[in-house]
Each structure stands twice: as structure tokens, then as C-alpha cells.
Design a protein around this motif. Structure first.
Motif, mmCIF file in Angstrom:
data_model
loop_
_atom_site.group_PDB
_atom_site.id
_atom_site.type_symbol
_atom_site.label_atom_id
_atom_site.label_comp_id
_atom_site.label_asym_id
_atom_site.label_seq_id
_atom_site.Cartn_x
_atom_site.Cartn_y
_atom_site.Cartn_z
ATOM 1 N N THR A 209 -17.744 -16.481 42.782
ATOM 2 C CA THR A 209 -16.574 -17.150 43.347
ATOM 3 C C THR A 209 -15.366 -16.995 42.434
ATOM 4 N N HIS A 210 -14.271 -16.532 43.002
ATOM 5 C CA HIS A 210 -13.001 -16.376 42.284
ATOM 6 C C HIS A 210 -13.180 -15.605 40.971
ATOM 7 N N SER A 211 -13.844 -14.471 41.082
ATOM 8 C CA SER A 211 -13.942 -13.583 39.923
ATOM 9 C C SER A 211 -12.934 -12.447 40.098
ATOM 10 N N PRO A 212 -12.605 -11.724 39.029
ATOM 11 C CA PRO A 212 -11.674 -10.601 39.154
ATOM 12 C C PRO A 212 -12.230 -9.515 40.075
ATOM 13 N N ASP A 213 -11.378 -8.607 40.466
ATOM 14 C CA ASP A 213 -11.793 -7.505 41.316
ATOM 15 C C ASP A 213 -12.905 -6.705 40.642
ATOM 16 N N LYS A 214 -13.910 -6.321 41.421
ATOM 17 C CA LYS A 214 -15.080 -5.628 40.872
ATOM 18 C C LYS A 214 -14.739 -4.284 40.239
ATOM 19 N N SER A 215 -13.613 -3.697 40.638
ATOM 20 C CA SER A 215 -13.252 -2.393 40.094
ATOM 21 C C SER A 215 -13.007 -2.441 38.589
ATOM 22 N N LYS A 216 -12.807 -3.651 38.031
ATOM 23 C CA LYS A 216 -12.616 -3.777 36.583
ATOM 24 C C LYS A 216 -13.887 -3.459 35.811
ATOM 25 N N TYR A 217 -15.033 -3.481 36.484
ATOM 26 C CA TYR A 217 -16.311 -3.425 35.785
ATOM 27 C C TYR A 217 -17.115 -2.171 36.092
ATOM 28 N N ILE A 218 -16.458 -1.178 36.667
ATOM 29 C CA ILE A 218 -17.157 0.076 36.954
ATOM 30 C C ILE A 218 -16.435 1.226 36.255
ATOM 31 N N PRO A 219 -17.163 2.301 35.926
ATOM 32 C CA PRO A 219 -16.521 3.456 35.276
ATOM 33 C C PRO A 219 -15.593 4.171 36.242
ATOM 34 N N LYS A 220 -14.474 4.659 35.721
ATOM 35 C CA LYS A 220 -13.574 5.439 36.568
ATOM 36 C C LYS A 220 -12.608 6.231 35.698
ATOM 37 N N GLY A 343 -3.407 -7.421 48.523
ATOM 38 C CA GLY A 343 -4.831 -7.688 48.651
ATOM 39 C C GLY A 343 -5.180 -9.133 48.382
ATOM 40 N N ASP A 344 -6.401 -9.510 48.745
ATOM 41 C CA ASP A 344 -6.868 -10.883 48.541
ATOM 42 C C ASP A 344 -6.981 -11.232 47.067
ATOM 43 N N ILE A 345 -7.332 -10.246 46.242
ATOM 44 C CA ILE A 345 -7.468 -10.464 44.798
ATOM 45 C C ILE A 345 -6.397 -9.645 44.099
ATOM 46 N N ILE A 346 -5.648 -10.271 43.194
ATOM 47 C CA ILE A 346 -4.625 -9.549 42.458
ATOM 48 C C ILE A 346 -5.288 -8.568 41.503
ATOM 49 N N THR A 347 -4.902 -7.313 41.601
ATOM 50 C CA THR A 347 -5.327 -6.300 40.640
ATOM 51 C C THR A 347 -4.086 -5.813 39.916
ATOM 52 N N LYS A 348 -4.139 -5.807 38.629
ATOM 53 C CA LYS A 348 -2.958 -5.514 37.824
ATOM 54 C C LYS A 348 -2.600 -4.026 37.894
ATOM 55 N N THR A 349 -1.309 -3.765 37.946
ATOM 56 C CA THR A 349 -0.806 -2.400 37.863
ATOM 57 C C THR A 349 -0.799 -1.960 36.402
ATOM 58 N N ASP A 350 -1.302 -0.768 36.139
ATOM 59 C CA ASP A 350 -1.291 -0.218 34.785
ATOM 60 C C ASP A 350 0.107 0.336 34.507
ATOM 61 N N LEU A 351 0.913 -0.453 33.799
ATOM 62 C CA LEU A 351 2.299 -0.071 33.556
ATOM 63 C C LEU A 351 2.405 1.102 32.582
ATOM 64 N N ASN A 352 1.335 1.397 31.856
ATOM 65 C CA ASN A 352 1.340 2.521 30.914
ATOM 66 C C ASN A 352 0.909 3.833 31.558
#
Length: 623
Positions: A209-220, A343-352
Motif C-alpha cells: 500500500t502506497h509504495s513507490p512505483d515498482k520500476s524503481k526496483y528493477i534493472p534497466k 499517473g497514479d503514482i508520482i515517478t520522478k523525472t531524471d533531471l540529469n
């Protein structure tokens, strides 16, 4: 209450890119991604992508991964599709044939035309375990990304080995961003430069519940060319350079027909205030046009001209935003086409990492004493309202030679307040009737407002019954009352019955509270990820109970109040003759709470939950 069908989101999200990451399930994996190999080659400014997958299916539940879809488009041509099935001993039992491959357009209900397609086939066997392998090649002449490599097919499926290679000429410059990569290697060859990334994925990502977007925790790995030609020449060297490319892409698309200009001017004739002009014209946009995703040309990046929308009265987020920008320009009001990751969950933009990290566009109108934010794809959202889907995040404003980031407004707790006035009728104890009078803001307001405009009555009733009626109550009837079109709340009234509100124990009758719907959080020993609350939760109740005939009040719970950095809670009880009024409020503050703070966060939420669910008004039978 959990709303399972995200109606308003479907209307306003303009997809440019999409990564499918499904919910993980605990237990033994149903399949393994044994090997995944991706090879990218740049030659003569053309990109060739070769992908190969080897997937082991362990049981029947794993058969879902035997259904393969290969996406392609007019800009990304697919060829050399091969595949086979091997049994548990490694023997090939089936080879993929051309007749097994089906071609289809990958459109959905929101898409009028889309130049994205799929090659679909199934490689399934009736004995477990078995292994399927398939490979294909893509060729692209124009591209903004070299690859967005995510070597994970599902967040509960391990990846045992994955390799990405990129071979480019020596003078070809790239930029890349990576996370959770096991190794990176760069070799200078006689004819060019070869990059190599290797990754594995072993941890299951369970839904919390109310965790960050799952994409933060997978390799890419995300790779872009520093210079590119995608309809027009551009660069990702800086955000300014990228903004200039998109600004150039918009040039010449503001061509409104003369009769449209005349009509626009007639709508605001005599109006002096610019903000009021924008409001009137925004209402015209909402009433005269509709959102349809038209993902064609330039990879879905270039909007249709304003004249196209003026004539046809529809468009996607890009086309409608460009059209309304042109409308405002025709009356002398400047505005800015603006990119955002909605989106439903805020995902941060990589400004760098200057790159196309967005999936939606809207319009920003700076005025002398105010800034107006306009969602151009919804015919139901109020004027100057972005809402939960785009609030509190970085947005990239396109302004030639001055493109820059700005932050969208943050929803305050008063802007998401949900109030309920509840009257409990105690005439029939075993089948209690109640009337609920709700004033809803924030996410519930957005979803119910969309329901009033886009869903049939029968479907609307079903969605409301399943998602908006208090747990433990059975709906009898309901009434949705839309406010003024620019109001940020909706009135939602309903009647319902419940058979567990009163509990008899001998001569005593215990009256339960109607509890707040509080998010369900795991015990700290089981929580793995931080808490991310993108906007506050704020609820207020006034509940009026009538003491049943033949009973008198025995005791009331004591008034309570609680205030922490995570939120606050208060409840008080007032007796008025045969009536008891319960007044309560609950606030859960927005924020990002690291796992080290989670025990204290959980303690606060659990305390509120206990107050709500284990407090009783005690009455006794009269002598």
C-alpha cells in the motif's frame, strides 16, 4: 473504498511509452527468464535491434508467459521471427511456423487510429517443465531512443541472466542512464565502440500500500543518441536542446480556419479579463471536442495541426493541447505546450538525463498575477484543475530557447477533503437503514464526475455499488449531484442498509461506529518498501445515531485526539436527548517516509484503525 476501474485516467492519459510491470505474487516462481539477449547496432544512422528470449515454464500458471506479443510500427519494422519449444530433456518438440503468427493492430477503445502493431503467437507444451525460445529483429531509420532495456518479464519471475550490447561508430555519441545493473563494460574496437551491460533479477516485488512505483526496483538501461533526426534534427545534449527540437516540431501547426477564429472572438466579445476569456474558451474546448488517441506520424510525438481539430472536433492530448494553444494565441494570450509524466503514482523525472521521459501534455498559461493550468483532454474536469493525476510533479514547459522545468500545483489537504453526514435509523435493529450525504473532493470527485458524463446508468450503478458504498452496507438507492462545472467537489448521496451495526449481548446493545475507510498497511516486520503518499488523505464525519426504542444510554467511549508528523485524528461524542452525534476527523499527511520511519507511521495508522473499529456506544434495555 477501492475503485477498480480508473475511468478518468483512461480519458486523460496520452500514452507515448508504456512498460508493463504486473503485480507480483509470493511463492515458487511459475517461470524463469533463463536468458535474455539484446544486441543493438548503429550503422549508417540506422538502428538494428536483435532480441532473444529463453523462458522456462514450470507449471500451468506459467503458461501465461507462453503467449508472446512482439510490438512494431511503421517506424520499427520487424523481421526474422523464430521460435521453438524444448521439453525437459532439451529436445525440440515444436518449431514456430509462419502460420502460427497473427498480425493485429494494438489499439484499444480510446484509440481512433494507431500505427502500432503486434505479431502474436503462442509457444505452449502440455508437459512441465518446458522451455520456449524466440527471437526477432527490428530495424528503425528514425528514433529518439536506442533502447529502454528492462530485462524483466514480470516482477515475480526471476531473470537469471540478461545481456545488452550496443555497437556504434567511434564518432557516434550516446547518453545512458542505468540502475541495478550487475556490470558495465566499454570496449574500443577497430571499427567502433561496443558497450555491454549485464543484469539479473532475483527479488520478487510484492505489492504494498502506497509504495513507490515498482520500476524503481528493477534493472534497466535507458540509452539515447546525443544527436538525432526524428522528423527534424535534434539533440539530447541538454534539456534546452531537447526543448528546441520539440518547439521546432510544433512550428506551423497553429493554423486555425478563419471561421473558427471568428467564432472564438464572438465567444469572448466584450470580456476584458484574460482569465475569464480563458475560462469561456476552455468551456468551448470541453463542449466542442473529444479525446481520442491518434498515435500516428513521428512516433506519436508530432501533434495534428490545430485546423485538424477545428474541423474534426477530436484529437489526442497533443492535438487538443496544440489546438487550444492556437485558440488562445488567436486572441492574444500566450501559453505553453508542456510535457509531464502523468499517473497514479508520482515517478520522478531524471533531471540529469535529458530524454523523452513523459507520457502526457497539457497547457500552462502564465498571467500577470496567476498561472492557469489546463487539462485539454477531459470534458469533465473543472477549469484550472489538474488533479491527482498530474499534481505535484516536474513538468517540462516548451518555450523556444527557454524550455524549462516547472512544478505543478500541490493538492492541499482541504482540496482532497471528503465529508460525510450519516443518519442512522434504528427502528429495525437487525436491518438498519442509513442515509449518507457525501461531499467529495480529490480523487473520488474526479472519478465520480467522470462517471456522470461517460458511463451508462446501469454500469454507473454497478461501479458505485462495488466501489463507493461503505463496507458492510447494501445500497438501496443513490443520487449523484454534479456541482457547477468549475466546482472541485461533487455531492454523492445514497441510502443503504446494514445488519451488523448493532450487536446484542444480553440486556446490552452495542452500537458500532461507521468507520473511515483507512488504507491497509502491513505490519512493520513484513513491510519492505518505503511509504509514498503523493497527496494527503483527509476525511470528516458527522454521524447521528438514534438510541433504539426500549433502550437507554449506558456509556460512551471517551473523546480522543491524536497528532503526529504522519497525521492527526480526533473523535468526540455528544448526547442530544435520544440522539448521539459522533464527530470525527482523520488526516494522513502526504510525504515520503523511509522504511526506518515505518514502525512509527504504522503505529499511528493502527491506533486510528483501532479507535474506528473497536469503539462502541453501549445501551441497555430499560427496566
Amino acid at each position: 473504498m477501492i475503485f477498480k476501474i480508473n475511468v478518468s485516467r483512461l480519458k486523460i492519459l496520452c500514452i507515448i511509452t508504456f512498460i508493463n510491470i504486473t503485480i507480483a505474487y509470493a511463492g515458487i516462481p511459475n517461470a524463469y527468464l533463463m536468458n535474455q539477449q539484446t544486441d543493438l547496432v548503429i550503422k549508417n544512422n540506422k538502428l538494428t535491434i536483435s532480441r532473444r528470449f529463453e523462458i522456462k515454464i514450470n507449471n500451468r500458471l506459467g503458461d501465461t508467459y507462453s503467449e508472446i506479443s512482439i510490438p512494431y510500427s511503421k517506424l520499427s519494422k520487424v523481421s526474422k521471427i523464430e521460435g521453438c519449444i524444448k521439453d525437459k530433456d532439451g529436445k525440440i518438440v515444436k518449431k514456430l511456423s509462419s502460420g502460427d503468427i497473427k498480425d493485429r493492430n494494438s489499439f484499444d477503445d480510446e484509440v481512433f487510429y494507431k500505427d502500432e502493431f503486434e505479431k502474436d503467437f503462442t509457444l505452449i507444451h502440455n508437459e512441465y517443465p518446458y522451455t520456449l525460445t524466440y527471437s526477432y529483429q527490428l530495424q528503425e531509420d528514425a528514433f529518439l531512443h536506442l533502447d529502454r532495456w528492462i530485462p524483466v518479464i514480470d516482477t515475480d519471475i526471476p531473470t537469471q541472466n540478461a545481456v545488452l550490447t550496443l555497437t556504434v561508430p567511434r564518432d557516434y555519441k550516446i547518453r545512458y542512464s542505468s540502475q541495478l545493473i550487475d556490470s558495465t563494460k566499454v570496449d574500443t574496437l577497430e571499427t567502433g565502440i561496443k558497450y555491454r551491460w549485464r543484469a539479473t533479477f532475483k527479488d520478487q516485488i510484492e505489492s504494498e500500500t502506497h509504495s513507490p512505483d515498482k520500476s524503481k526496483y528493477i534493472p534497466k538501461v535507458d540509452i539515447v543518441p546525443e544527436k538525432f533526426k526524428f522528423n527534424k534534427e535534434g539533440s539530447f545534449a541538454t534539456w534546452k536542446a531537447y526543448g528546441n527540437w520539440e518547439s521546432n516540431l510544433l512550428e506551423g501547426l497553429n493554423d486555425l480556419p478563419e471561421d473558427e477564429k471568428q467564432h472564438i472572438h464572438s465567444l469572448i466579445e466584450g470580456v476584458k479579463d484574460d482569465k475569464e476569456k480563458i475560462r469561456i474558451l476552455y468551456h468551448y474546448l470541453q463542449d466542442a471536442t473529444r479525446y481520442i488517441n491518434i498515435s500516428i506520424e513521428t512516433g506519436g510525438m508530432k501533434p495534428y495541426p490545430a485546423s485538424y481539430v477545428a474541423v474534426n472536433k477530436y484529437g489526442d492530448c497533443k492535438a487538443l493541447t496544440n489546438y487550444f494553444k492556437s485558440v488562445l494565441s488567436s486572441v492574444g494570450i500566450s501559453s505553453y505546450y508542456t510535457n509531464i509524466k502523468a499517473g497514479d503514482i508520482i515517478t520522478k523525472t531524471d533531471l540529469n538525463f535529458p530524454s523523452m521521459q513523459f507520457n502526457h501534455v497539457f497547457l500552462v498559461v502564465p498571467l500577470t498575477k496567476d498561472t492557469v493550468w489546463l487539462e485539454c483532454t477531459s470534458n469533465s474536469l473543472p477549469f484550472n484543475y489538474l488533479g491527482t493525476f498530474t499534481q505535484n510533479r516536474q513538468a517540462f514547459l516548451i518555450d523556444k530557447d527557454n524550455s524549462h522545468f516547472t512544478r505543478t500545483p500541490v493538492l492541499s489537504k482541504d482540496e482532497v477533503l471528503e465529508t460525510r453526514n450519516i443518519h442512522i435509523n434504528s427502528e429495525i435493529i437487525d436491518n438498519t437503514a442509513a442515509s449518507f450525504h457525501n461531499k467529495l473532493k480529490g480523487e473520488s470527485f474526479e472519478r465520480l464526475t467522470e462517471l456522470t458524463r461517460s458511463v451508462s446508468d446501469s454500469k454507473k450503478a454497478r461501479i458505485i455499488r462495488e466501489n463507493f458504498i461503505e463496507s458492510g452496507f447494501e445500497m438501496i438507492d443513490y443520487n449523484l449531484i454534479p456541482a457547477n462545472r468549475d466546482s472541485t467537489f461533487i455531492l454523492f448521496n445514497y441510502t443503504a442498509k446494514a445488519d451488523k451495526l448493532f450487536k446484542k449481548y444480553g440486556n446490552e446493545l452495542l452500537i458500532s461506529l461507521v468507520p473511515f475507510s483507512i488504507p491497509s498497511f502491513k505490519d512493520p516486520k513484513n513491510r519492505k518498501y518505503p511509504v509514498q503518499l503523493d497527496y494527503p488523505i483527509y476525511k470528516e464525519d458527522s454521524i447521528l445515531y438514534r438510541i433504539p426504542d426500549g433502550y437507554h444510554l449506558s456509556s460512551l467511549p471517551k473523546n480522543e485526539s491524536l497528532s503526529t508528523v504522519y497525521g492527526s485524528y480526533a473523535i468526540r461524542y455528544v448526547q442530544k436527548d435520544k440522539n448521539i452525534e459522533v464527530v470525527k476527523s482523520f488526516v494522513l499527511n502526504s510525504g515520503e517516509y523511509p522504511i526506518t520511519q515505518y514502525p512509527d507511521f504504522f503505529k499511528f495508522v493502527k491506533t486510528v484503525y483501532d479507535f474506528e473499529n473497536y469503539s462502541y456506544i453501549v445501551t441497555k434495555k430499560q427496566d
